[in-house]
Design a protein around this motif. Structure first.
Motif, short mmCIF file in Angstrom:
data_model
loop_
_atom_site.label_atom_id
_atom_site.label_comp_id
_atom_site.label_asym_id
_atom_site.label_seq_id
_atom_site.Cartn_x
_atom_site.Cartn_y
_atom_site.Cartn_z
N GLU A 1 50.39 27.96 -3.31
CA GLU A 1 50.31 27.41 -2.56
C GLU A 1 50.23 28.84 -0.96
OE1 GLU A 1 53.84 25.22 0.63
OE2 GLU A 1 52.83 23.97 -0.46
N SER A 2 51.18 30.24 -1.71
CA SER A 2 51.37 31.34 -0.80
C SER A 2 52.61 32.13 -2.56
CB SER A 2 52.95 31.01 -0.13
OG SER A 2 54.09 31.07 -0.54
N LEU A 3 51.41 33.76 -2.29
CA LEU A 3 51.58 35.02 -2.47
C LEU A 3 52.34 35.52 -1.31
CD1 LEU A 3 51.93 36.63 -5.28
CD2 LEU A 3 49.60 36.74 -5.17
N ASN A 4 53.11 36.46 -2.74
CA ASN A 4 53.63 37.72 -1.44
C ASN A 4 53.94 38.55 -2.82
OD1 ASN A 4 55.78 37.38 -0.75
ND2 ASN A 4 55.20 36.43 1.39
N THR A 5 54.65 40.25 -1.24
CA THR A 5 55.37 41.42 -2.58
C THR A 5 56.71 41.17 -1.78
OG1 THR A 5 55.25 43.16 -3.27
CG2 THR A 5 53.99 43.33 -1.58
N PRO A 6 57.45 40.81 -1.74
CA PRO A 6 59.10 40.90 -0.96
C PRO A 6 59.16 42.43 -0.92
CG PRO A 6 58.84 38.76 -2.06
CD PRO A 6 58.11 39.02 -2.99
N THR A 7 59.72 42.60 -1.89
CA THR A 7 59.83 44.54 -1.90
C THR A 7 59.61 45.03 -3.21
OG1 THR A 7 62.48 45.45 -1.77
CG2 THR A 7 62.04 43.92 -3.77
N THR A 8 59.09 45.85 -3.36
CA THR A 8 59.27 46.95 -4.29
C THR A 8 60.78 47.88 -4.40
OG1 THR A 8 57.66 47.16 -4.25
CG2 THR A 8 58.45 48.80 -5.37
N ILE A 9 61.54 47.24 -5.25
CA ILE A 9 62.64 48.77 -5.88
C ILE A 9 62.81 50.18 -6.34
CG2 ILE A 9 65.36 48.04 -6.84
CD1 ILE A 9 64.34 44.61 -7.24
N THR A 10 63.08 50.65 -5.41
CA THR A 10 62.98 52.47 -6.20
C THR A 10 64.72 52.54 -6.48
OG1 THR A 10 61.16 51.91 -4.60
CG2 THR A 10 62.05 54.71 -5.31
N ALA A 11 65.41 53.17 -7.40
CA ALA A 11 65.91 53.76 -7.54
C ALA A 11 66.16 54.57 -7.93
CB ALA A 11 66.76 53.11 -9.04
N TYR A 12 66.68 55.62 -8.11
CA TYR A 12 66.88 57.44 -8.11
C TYR A 12 68.64 58.01 -8.73
CZ TYR A 12 63.26 58.11 -4.74
OH TYR A 12 62.14 57.91 -4.29
N TYR A 13 68.44 58.56 -9.78
CA TYR A 13 68.98 59.48 -10.17
C TYR A 13 69.99 58.11 -11.46
CZ TYR A 13 71.94 63.38 -11.44
OH TYR A 13 71.96 64.38 -12.08
N LEU A 14 69.58 57.59 -11.59
CA LEU A 14 70.37 56.61 -13.15
C LEU A 14 70.57 57.04 -14.29
CD1 LEU A 14 67.75 54.45 -11.63
CD2 LEU A 14 69.12 53.18 -11.75
N TYR B 1 61.42 51.95 -11.09
CA TYR B 1 60.43 51.50 -10.24
C TYR B 1 60.49 50.02 -10.46
CZ TYR B 1 58.23 54.36 -6.46
OH TYR B 1 58.26 55.21 -5.57
N THR B 2 60.59 48.68 -9.37
CA THR B 2 60.53 47.31 -9.85
C THR B 2 59.28 46.84 -9.31
OG1 THR B 2 61.87 46.76 -11.18
CG2 THR B 2 61.10 45.19 -11.11
N SER B 3 58.28 46.48 -8.84
CA SER B 3 57.20 46.04 -7.80
C SER B 3 57.39 44.24 -8.23
CB SER B 3 56.22 46.21 -8.47
OG SER B 3 54.74 46.28 -7.75
N THR B 4 57.73 43.65 -7.27
CA THR B 4 57.91 42.27 -7.34
C THR B 4 56.93 41.11 -6.96
OG1 THR B 4 58.95 41.75 -5.44
CG2 THR B 4 60.10 42.86 -7.03
N GLN B 5 56.00 40.09 -7.90
CA GLN B 5 54.51 39.39 -6.89
C GLN B 5 56.31 38.19 -6.64
OE1 GLN B 5 52.23 40.67 -6.04
NE2 GLN B 5 52.55 43.01 -6.37
N ALA B 6 56.33 37.91 -5.97
CA ALA B 6 56.67 36.50 -6.20
C ALA B 6 55.59 35.37 -5.51
CB ALA B 6 57.47 35.73 -4.88
N PHE B 7 55.11 33.91 -6.74
CA PHE B 7 54.37 33.29 -6.25
C PHE B 7 55.16 31.44 -6.01
CE2 PHE B 7 52.87 36.33 -8.87
CZ PHE B 7 51.14 36.00 -8.86
N ASP B 8 54.75 30.61 -5.20
CA ASP B 8 54.69 29.30 -4.57
C ASP B 8 53.47 28.51 -6.29
OD1 ASP B 8 54.93 26.66 -4.51
OD2 ASP B 8 55.93 27.15 -2.57
N MET B 9 54.39 28.65 -6.75
CA MET B 9 53.11 28.01 -8.03
C MET B 9 52.75 26.71 -7.58
SD MET B 9 51.47 29.79 -9.89
CE MET B 9 52.32 31.79 -10.78
N THR B 10 51.26 26.51 -7.99
CA THR B 10 51.38 24.64 -7.63
C THR B 10 50.26 24.32 -8.58
OG1 THR B 10 49.81 25.81 -5.59
CG2 THR B 10 51.94 24.31 -5.30
N PRO B 11 50.35 24.44 -10.30
CA PRO B 11 49.21 24.04 -11.03
C PRO B 11 48.39 23.23 -10.82
CG PRO B 11 51.13 24.63 -11.64
CD PRO B 11 51.32 24.61 -10.40
N GLY B 12 47.53 22.54 -10.17
CA GLY B 12 46.69 21.84 -9.94
C GLY B 12 47.23 20.77 -8.97
#
Length: 647
Positions: free
Chosen positions: A354-367, A503-514
């Motif tokens: 029903e919807s898909l977008n990318t709410p955030t990319t988490i970026t972290a330094y010096y871990l 990095y972590t790239s996030t993809q978020a789905f409101d999943m509706t399989p059929g």
């Protein structure tokens, strides 16, 4: 509390292979080109490409290649293509004069690749209204900095990646590029603090008579993670000054604590070589050919130039209709606000999401080293919003903070066994100026990021999200820190450096399989299927899989996992960040300090079978492990979604 979101007011510096793995259409074994002369003394590289090879070359899909060759080319071939272009004396002479640069690389079919380089030899600043140290700042004070990148030019090059020859070359006419930075009283307070420091005074003296301009990013809005100050999400800020000193551009980078009534400086440093391996530096080190091929080889056609710079250095923006059908898929999309474009998708007339977008990319330094932890445990070991590293960002993907969003739809014809399909190509420069990212694209790019987030859809029911990061963000600053402290990382005879960036790239789905009702969820651990009853956070391994299916029909959506992917499955709640109108939205619904830190925080034991669910697909990017940390390397990672039962 000092919580003003400076970026919204004034723009900000925020917060970003080899050909041997080519597919059959790329393989030299399938080439019809005549074999080269075997005598090395008589062999000549002619820079000539058959017309049909040039005219039929197009942007290659990630799925066109085997053995992760697409990712490898972005890691290795981008730099090699840039260096090949810089071997031309006309190009080298021009690029070596620049004070900064922006480079773009794309993989084409027919073993070609395209590169663009652009930058200016100098810049000027017209400043008015800034209140310098020693003077009181009125509450209504406002300063304006009109910045001009002088004589910016763009170089386009087509490279044969089998012979490392320039087979197409074009250089645009010089153009002055201007943008504006504004500062209010609170931002000027930060500016005064920076200008008064001993570091700035010793390096540059009094900046009243100097060419400089600021890019401040303050503490509000849910961007910044300053683990160096033990600060909660959104309570820290960054500031950058760009200073011309003896004809060179230098960067002053400062971090601030915004929790009190007045900002407090945590750290300040001068970053002289502000981008690693940028083209002007490479040009100085590369031996050139005797003669230029400019005018001897064809130019670079508009349709084969990189989308980021195709339009004489500006973006090529050709978005599709807001609703369209192609290759069995029906797609509706909306312009990005802060979470990238939002899409609704169906396949063969049946719903997929029903919807898909990318709410955030988490970026972290010096871990510290990751040591096998999942990303939630790695970034946030105390299960709160304080980052386990010096600096981090929860990047947004919109147009107001840099980047045009959806650039266009790229069609992939059926070829050599790969199904036909298309790509929705989006682009974001989080923290750059405006939709055209005029500062970033003129070589002023310390701080902001360069994200290519693409969605590939194929007629066989496969969808592949592809995340590409080209930096630079703050990488150079933390590379300098690692090098300066290298003698402190040894213990018990071993040597373990901090992780410069992750990095972590996030993809978020409101999943509706059929179905638009509840779904069934299954997990495959490599040997057997199980049916979890409660919300889950799955740390991926090769051979594992998460399945979402229609309880009353044959439709299923599978997400295969590996060590570079994770999945979070949670119930829909209007007060939790996610895709679509039923979920909360980044920045719009976030308070300061923000309570959001990782999608796994929403896993709290609620039942999931037969319910409407939000599925977070986390694509992990260990950018610290690539050979060139920023500038001339594209870090690429992809995932796959597979449909069945949609006949």
């Amino acid at each position: 509390m000092y919580l003003k979101l400076a970026a919204a007011a004034g723009g900000a510096a925020a917060l970003a292979g080899c050909s041997g793995g080519d597919s059959p259409e790329e393989s030299p074994e399938n080439s019809t080109d005549p074999a080269p002369e075997s005598d090395a003394e008589t062999q000549q590289l002619t820079n000539q490409v058959p017309d049909i090879r040039m005219s039929t070359a197009s942007f290659a899909s990630e799925r066109s290649f085997d053995n992760q060759a697409y990712e490898r080319m972005h890691l290795y071939r981008k730099r090699q293509a840039i260096e090949t272009l810089l071997e031309d004396p006309e190009v080298n002479d021009l690029v070596s004069s620049w004070i900064g640069a922006f480079e773009v690389y794309e993989v084409l079919t027919n073993h070609l690749e395209v590169v663009s380089l652009q930058g200016p030899p100098s810049f000027t600043v017209e400043e008015s209204g800034f209140v310098y140290p020693g003077e009181e700042i009125p509450d209504d004070a406002e300063a304006t900095f009109n910045v001009t990148a002088e004589d910016r030019q763009t170089v386009y090059g087509l490279i044969d990646r089998h012979t490392d020859e320039i087979v197409g070359l074009e250089i645009t006419e010089p153009e002055d590029i201007t943008w504006e930075k504004t500062q209010d009283a609170e931002e000027m307070q930060i500016g005064q603090m920076i200008l008064e420091t001993d570091l700035v005074q010793e390096e540059f003296g009094d900046l009243r008579e100097s060419t400089w301009y600021p890019s401040f990013k303050s503490s509000g809005g849910g961007f910044t993670a300053l683990g160096a100050g033990d600060l909660q999400h959104g309570m820290g800020g960054t500031a950058v000054l760009n200073v011309k000193d003896e004809g060179e551009r230098n960067v002053v980078s400062a971090f601030f604590d915004g929790t009190g009534e007045e900002p407090e400086m945590i750290n300040i440093t001068v970053v002289e070589d502000h981008v690693e391996y940028q083209p002007p530096s490479l040009a100085d080190e590369i031996a050139t050919m005797d003669e230029s091929v400019l005018g001897e080889v064809p130019g670079v056609p508009f349709e084969k130039r990189p989308y980021y710079t195709a339009n004489e250095g500006w973006h090529r923006i050709e978005p599709p209709e807001k609703s369209f059908e192609q290759n069995g898929w029906s797609i509706e999309w909306q312009e990005p606000n802060y979470q990238g474009i939002t899409m609704t998708g169906s396949y063969n007339g049946k719903p997929v999401f029903e919807s898909l977008n990318t709410p955030t990319t988490i970026t972290a330094y010096y871990l510290p080293p990751r040591e096998g932890r999942n990303t939630r445990e790695y970034y946030f070991p105390d299960d709160d919003t304080v980052l386990n590293g010096d600096l981090g960002f929860w990047d947004v993907h919109g147009t107001e903070f840099g980047g045009p969003g959806l650039l266009g739809k790229v069609d992939f014809p059926q070829k050599n066994g790969r199904p036909a399909g298309f790509q929705l190509k989006t682009h974001y420069h989080t923290g750059a100026v405006g939709a055209e990212s005029v500062d970033f694209h003129s070589g002023f790019r310390f701080g902001p990021y360069n994200y290519d987030i693409a969605y590939d859809f194929y007629e066989d029911g496969v969808m592949r999200p592809v995340f590409r990061r080209a930096g630079p963000g703050f990488v150079r600053q933390f590379v300098n820190k690692v090098q300066a402290n290298s003698d402190t990382y040894g213990e018990n005879g071993s040597y373990e450096e901090p992780v410069v960036q992750h990095y972590t790239s996030t993809q978020a789905f409101d999943m509706t399989p059929g179905t638009e009702d509840g779904v069934s969820v299954e997990l495959f651990d490599g040997e057997q299927w199980t049916q979890p009853q409660e919300e889950i956070y799955v740390d991926g391994e090769t051979g594992t899989k998460v399945r979402f299916s229609n309880p009353d029909g044959p439709e299923t959506v599978d997400i295969p996992l590996d060590e570079d992917t994770e999945v979070v499955v949670v119930r829909r709640h209007e007060d939790e960040i996610g895709p679509g109108e039923v979920m909360a939205e980044r920045l719009v619904d976030e308070e300061t300090p923000s309570s959001f830190y990782h999608p796994a925080q929403y896993v709290d034991g609620e039942p999931i079978q037969g319910e409407r669910l939000i599925v977070w697909l986390l694509m992990v990017g260990a950018t610290n492990q690539v050979p060139y940390a920023s500038g001339t390397t594209n870090f690429t990672t992809a995932a796959q979604i597979e449909l069945s039962g949609y006949e």
